[in-house]
Design a protein around this motif. Sequence first.
Motif, PDB file in Angstrom:
ATOM      1  N   THR A   1      -5.251 -27.750   0.855  1.00  0.00           N
ATOM      2  CA  THR A   1      -5.572 -26.800   2.197  1.00  0.00           C
ATOM      3  C   THR A   1      -4.284 -27.200   3.249  1.00  0.00           C
ATOM      4  O   THR A   1      -3.621 -28.690   2.705  1.00  0.00           O
ATOM      5  CB  THR A   1      -6.762 -27.011   2.823  1.00  0.00           C
ATOM      6  N   ARG A   2      -3.869 -26.253   3.323  1.00  0.00           N
ATOM      7  CA  ARG A   2      -2.784 -26.577   5.015  1.00  0.00           C
ATOM      8  C   ARG A   2      -3.545 -27.803   5.377  1.00  0.00           C
ATOM      9  O   ARG A   2      -4.699 -27.314   6.210  1.00  0.00           O
ATOM     10  CB  ARG A   2      -2.314 -25.722   5.631  1.00  0.00           C
ATOM     11  N   LEU A   3      -2.759 -28.536   6.588  1.00  0.00           N
ATOM     12  CA  LEU A   3      -3.020 -29.172   8.014  1.00  0.00           C
ATOM     13  C   LEU A   3      -3.353 -28.765   9.027  1.00  0.00           C
ATOM     14  O   LEU A   3      -3.048 -27.401   8.663  1.00  0.00           O
ATOM     15  CB  LEU A   3      -2.179 -30.314   7.597  1.00  0.00           C
ATOM     16  N   THR A   4      -4.312 -29.128   9.403  1.00  0.00           N
ATOM     17  CA  THR A   4      -4.821 -27.765  11.431  1.00  0.00           C
ATOM     18  C   THR A   4      -3.624 -28.173  11.858  1.00  0.00           C
ATOM     19  O   THR A   4      -2.500 -29.089  11.978  1.00  0.00           O
ATOM     20  CB  THR A   4      -6.023 -28.533  11.417  1.00  0.00           C
ATOM     21  N   LYS A   5      -3.744 -27.224  12.907  1.00  0.00           N
ATOM     22  CA  LYS A   5      -2.688 -27.921  14.062  1.00  0.00           C
ATOM     23  C   LYS A   5      -2.138 -29.083  14.785  1.00  0.00           C
ATOM     24  O   LYS A   5      -1.698 -29.581  14.714  1.00  0.00           O
ATOM     25  CB  LYS A   5      -3.021 -26.430  14.944  1.00  0.00           C
ATOM     26  N   GLU A   6      -3.965 -30.002  15.085  1.00  0.00           N
ATOM     27  CA  GLU A   6      -4.078 -30.938  15.372  1.00  0.00           C
ATOM     28  C   GLU A   6      -3.812 -31.832  14.887  1.00  0.00           C
ATOM     29  O   GLU A   6      -2.915 -33.021  14.258  1.00  0.00           O
ATOM     30  CB  GLU A   6      -5.195 -31.304  15.535  1.00  0.00           C
ATOM     31  N   GLN A   7      -4.251 -31.697  13.147  1.00  0.00           N
ATOM     32  CA  GLN A   7      -3.217 -33.015  12.356  1.00  0.00           C
ATOM     33  C   GLN A   7      -1.819 -32.991  11.916  1.00  0.00           C
ATOM     34  O   GLN A   7      -1.135 -34.171  11.829  1.00  0.00           O
ATOM     35  CB  GLN A   7      -3.826 -32.584  10.664  1.00  0.00           C
ATOM     36  N   PHE A   8      -0.967 -31.389  12.236  1.00  0.00           N
ATOM     37  CA  PHE A   8       0.734 -31.288  12.090  1.00  0.00           C
ATOM     38  C   PHE A   8       0.602 -32.062  13.847  1.00  0.00           C
ATOM     39  O   PHE A   8       2.101 -33.168  13.868  1.00  0.00           O
ATOM     40  CB  PHE A   8       1.031 -30.243  12.761  1.00  0.00           C
ATOM     41  N   GLU A   9       0.274 -31.896  14.419  1.00  0.00           N
ATOM     42  CA  GLU A   9       0.487 -32.498  16.540  1.00  0.00           C
ATOM     43  C   GLU A   9       1.082 -33.915  15.570  1.00  0.00           C
ATOM     44  O   GLU A   9       1.812 -34.476  16.627  1.00  0.00           O
ATOM     45  CB  GLU A   9       0.391 -31.606  17.250  1.00  0.00           C
ATOM     46  N   GLU A  10      -0.378 -34.554  14.801  1.00  0.00           N
ATOM     47  CA  GLU A  10      -0.611 -36.273  14.943  1.00  0.00           C
ATOM     48  C   GLU A  10       0.304 -36.270  14.128  1.00  0.00           C
ATOM     49  O   GLU A  10       0.960 -37.771  13.950  1.00  0.00           O
ATOM     50  CB  GLU A  10      -2.120 -36.245  14.436  1.00  0.00           C
ATOM     51  N   LEU A  11       1.111 -35.847  13.063  1.00  0.00           N
ATOM     52  CA  LEU A  11       1.896 -36.081  12.646  1.00  0.00           C
ATOM     53  C   LEU A  11       3.068 -35.689  12.364  1.00  0.00           C
ATOM     54  O   LEU A  11       4.150 -35.597  11.634  1.00  0.00           O
ATOM     55  CB  LEU A  11       1.404 -35.717  10.858  1.00  0.00           C
ATOM     56  N   HIS A  12       3.224 -35.062  14.106  1.00  0.00           N
ATOM     57  CA  HIS A  12       4.854 -34.321  14.243  1.00  0.00           C
ATOM     58  C   HIS A  12       6.066 -35.983  14.197  1.00  0.00           C
ATOM     59  O   HIS A  12       6.920 -35.181  13.014  1.00  0.00           O
ATOM     60  CB  HIS A  12       4.510 -34.166  15.823  1.00  0.00           C
ATOM     61  N   PRO A  13       5.558 -36.614  14.175  1.00  0.00           N
ATOM     62  CA  PRO A  13       6.811 -37.297  13.753  1.00  0.00           C
ATOM     63  C   PRO A  13       7.342 -37.520  11.688  1.00  0.00           C
ATOM     64  O   PRO A  13       8.379 -37.438  11.704  1.00  0.00           O
ATOM     65  CB  PRO A  13       6.911 -39.149  13.758  1.00  0.00           C
TER      66      PRO A  13
ATOM     67  N   PHE B   1       7.311 -35.257   9.810  1.00  0.00           N
ATOM     68  CA  PHE B   1       6.945 -33.861   9.293  1.00  0.00           C
ATOM     69  C   PHE B   1       8.482 -33.639   9.753  1.00  0.00           C
ATOM     70  O   PHE B   1       9.631 -33.123   9.415  1.00  0.00           O
ATOM     71  CB  PHE B   1       6.076 -32.840  10.322  1.00  0.00           C
ATOM     72  N   THR B   2       8.568 -34.514  11.169  1.00  0.00           N
ATOM     73  CA  THR B   2       9.848 -34.414  11.211  1.00  0.00           C
ATOM     74  C   THR B   2      11.105 -35.418  10.309  1.00  0.00           C
ATOM     75  O   THR B   2      12.201 -34.223  10.035  1.00  0.00           O
ATOM     76  CB  THR B   2      10.321 -34.921  13.056  1.00  0.00           C
ATOM     77  N   ASN B   3      10.372 -35.961   9.616  1.00  0.00           N
ATOM     78  CA  ASN B   3      11.507 -37.666   8.868  1.00  0.00           C
ATOM     79  C   ASN B   3      11.496 -35.864   7.685  1.00  0.00           C
ATOM     80  O   ASN B   3      12.497 -36.053   6.424  1.00  0.00           O
ATOM     81  CB  ASN B   3      10.770 -38.687   8.537  1.00  0.00           C
ATOM     82  N   PHE B   4      10.211 -35.327   7.213  1.00  0.00           N
ATOM     83  CA  PHE B   4      10.472 -34.283   5.882  1.00  0.00           C
ATOM     84  C   PHE B   4      11.794 -33.308   6.293  1.00  0.00           C
ATOM     85  O   PHE B   4      12.029 -32.924   4.954  1.00  0.00           O
ATOM     86  CB  PHE B   4       9.172 -34.007   6.045  1.00  0.00           C
ATOM     87  N   LEU B   5      11.419 -33.073   7.434  1.00  0.00           N
ATOM     88  CA  LEU B   5      12.074 -32.118   7.932  1.00  0.00           C
ATOM     89  C   LEU B   5      13.984 -32.136   7.445  1.00  0.00           C
ATOM     90  O   LEU B   5      14.248 -31.445   6.906  1.00  0.00           O
ATOM     91  CB  LEU B   5      11.749 -30.778   8.826  1.00  0.00           C
ATOM     92  N   ALA B   6      13.806 -33.539   7.779  1.00  0.00           N
ATOM     93  CA  ALA B   6      15.346 -34.480   8.018  1.00  0.00           C
ATOM     94  C   ALA B   6      15.815 -34.094   6.708  1.00  0.00           C
ATOM     95  O   ALA B   6      16.850 -34.280   6.404  1.00  0.00           O
ATOM     96  CB  ALA B   6      14.921 -35.270   9.056  1.00  0.00           C
ATOM     97  N   THR B   7      14.947 -34.825   5.556  1.00  0.00           N
ATOM     98  CA  THR B   7      14.934 -34.983   4.584  1.00  0.00           C
ATOM     99  C   THR B   7      15.821 -33.984   4.048  1.00  0.00           C
ATOM    100  O   THR B   7      16.689 -33.520   2.352  1.00  0.00           O
ATOM    101  CB  THR B   7      13.971 -35.746   3.187  1.00  0.00           C
ATOM    102  N   GLN B   8      15.410 -32.446   4.543  1.00  0.00           N
ATOM    103  CA  GLN B   8      16.396 -31.085   4.387  1.00  0.00           C
ATOM    104  C   GLN B   8      17.135 -30.918   5.224  1.00  0.00           C
ATOM    105  O   GLN B   8      17.713 -29.797   4.539  1.00  0.00           O
ATOM    106  CB  GLN B   8      14.902 -30.241   3.908  1.00  0.00           C
ATOM    107  N   SER B   9      17.694 -31.948   5.482  1.00  0.00           N
ATOM    108  CA  SER B   9      18.774 -31.348   6.374  1.00  0.00           C
ATOM    109  C   SER B   9      18.847 -30.339   7.357  1.00  0.00           C
ATOM    110  O   SER B   9      18.933 -29.444   7.476  1.00  0.00           O
ATOM    111  CB  SER B   9      20.143 -31.133   6.301  1.00  0.00           C
ATOM    112  N   ILE B  10      17.607 -30.354   7.727  1.00  0.00           N
ATOM    113  CA  ILE B  10      16.777 -29.143   8.772  1.00  0.00           C
ATOM    114  C   ILE B  10      16.348 -29.765  10.040  1.00  0.00           C
ATOM    115  O   ILE B  10      15.117 -30.904  10.114  1.00  0.00           O
ATOM    116  CB  ILE B  10      15.103 -28.958   8.339  1.00  0.00           C
ATOM    117  N   ASP B  11      17.243 -29.449  11.772  1.00  0.00           N
ATOM    118  CA  ASP B  11      16.974 -30.351  12.645  1.00  0.00           C
ATOM    119  C   ASP B  11      16.141 -29.268  13.031  1.00  0.00           C
ATOM    120  O   ASP B  11      15.850 -28.030  12.593  1.00  0.00           O
ATOM    121  CB  ASP B  11      18.041 -30.753  13.268  1.00  0.00           C
ATOM    122  N   LYS B  12      15.646 -29.768  14.784  1.00  0.00           N
ATOM    123  CA  LYS B  12      14.965 -28.473  15.185  1.00  0.00           C
ATOM    124  C   LYS B  12      15.414 -27.543  15.902  1.00  0.00           C
ATOM    125  O   LYS B  12      14.401 -26.202  15.662  1.00  0.00           O
ATOM    126  CB  LYS B  12      15.159 -29.554  17.248  1.00  0.00           C
ATOM    127  N   ALA B  13      16.699 -27.430  15.938  1.00  0.00           N
ATOM    128  CA  ALA B  13      16.989 -26.061  16.012  1.00  0.00           C
ATOM    129  C   ALA B  13      17.414 -24.981  14.570  1.00  0.00           C
ATOM    130  O   ALA B  13      17.234 -23.961  15.105  1.00  0.00           O
ATOM    131  CB  ALA B  13      18.736 -25.971  16.417  1.00  0.00           C
TER     132      ALA B  13
END
Length: 157
Positions: A4-16, A18-30
Motif C-alpha cells: 500500500t502507499r505510504l501515508t502522508k506522515e510516512q512520506f514526510e518522515e522519509l523525505h530524505p 524519497f529525495t534520494n530515490f528521485l535523484a537516482t532517476q535524475s529528478i530534482d525538486k524543480a
Amino acid sequence: MKYTRLTKEQFEELHPEFTNFLATQSIDKAEWDKIKTEKPEVAEQELDVFSDLIWEGVLSKAEYLEHFSKNHIFLFQCFETEVKSIVLKSLVPEVDFLTKDGLQWLSDNMFTETIEMKVGKKVFTDERNASVFSLIQQGAFLSDGQLFQQINSIIES
C-alpha cells in the motif's frame, strides 16, 4: 502496487530517502514539481514505486510481530519459509488486553487456567513478505520480539 502507499506522515518522515530515490532517476525538486503539475499520474506511479521499495525493505527485515485485541494476544516470529505463533487468550471475558490493567492481569495469571495458550507454526503459502504484510494489514505491528522470546523460553523449559 504490491503493498500500500505510504501515508502522508510516512512520506514526510522519509523525505530524505524519497529525495534520494528521485535523484537516482535524475529528478530534482524543480523537475518533481513540474511532474506533479503536468503529469500527476507519473507522480502517483513514483509514489507507489517508492512505497513498495520501502515496504519491501521493512518486511524483509521483519522478524517479530504482535497483535493485541481485547481478549487475545498474537505473537509471531517470522522465518524465511514459515511463521511461528503463540496465541494467548483470556478465558475471563471482562479482561481487556488493550489496557494497562489487562496486561497486569495477564502477567499475574499467565500460567493459570484462565489463560489459554496455543503454539503453532505455519508454512508461508504466499511469498514471505506478502504474508508478513498481510499480518500487518490485519492489525499486527513490528516488535522487538521480547514478549515472544520471554513466553517462548518459558514454554520450552
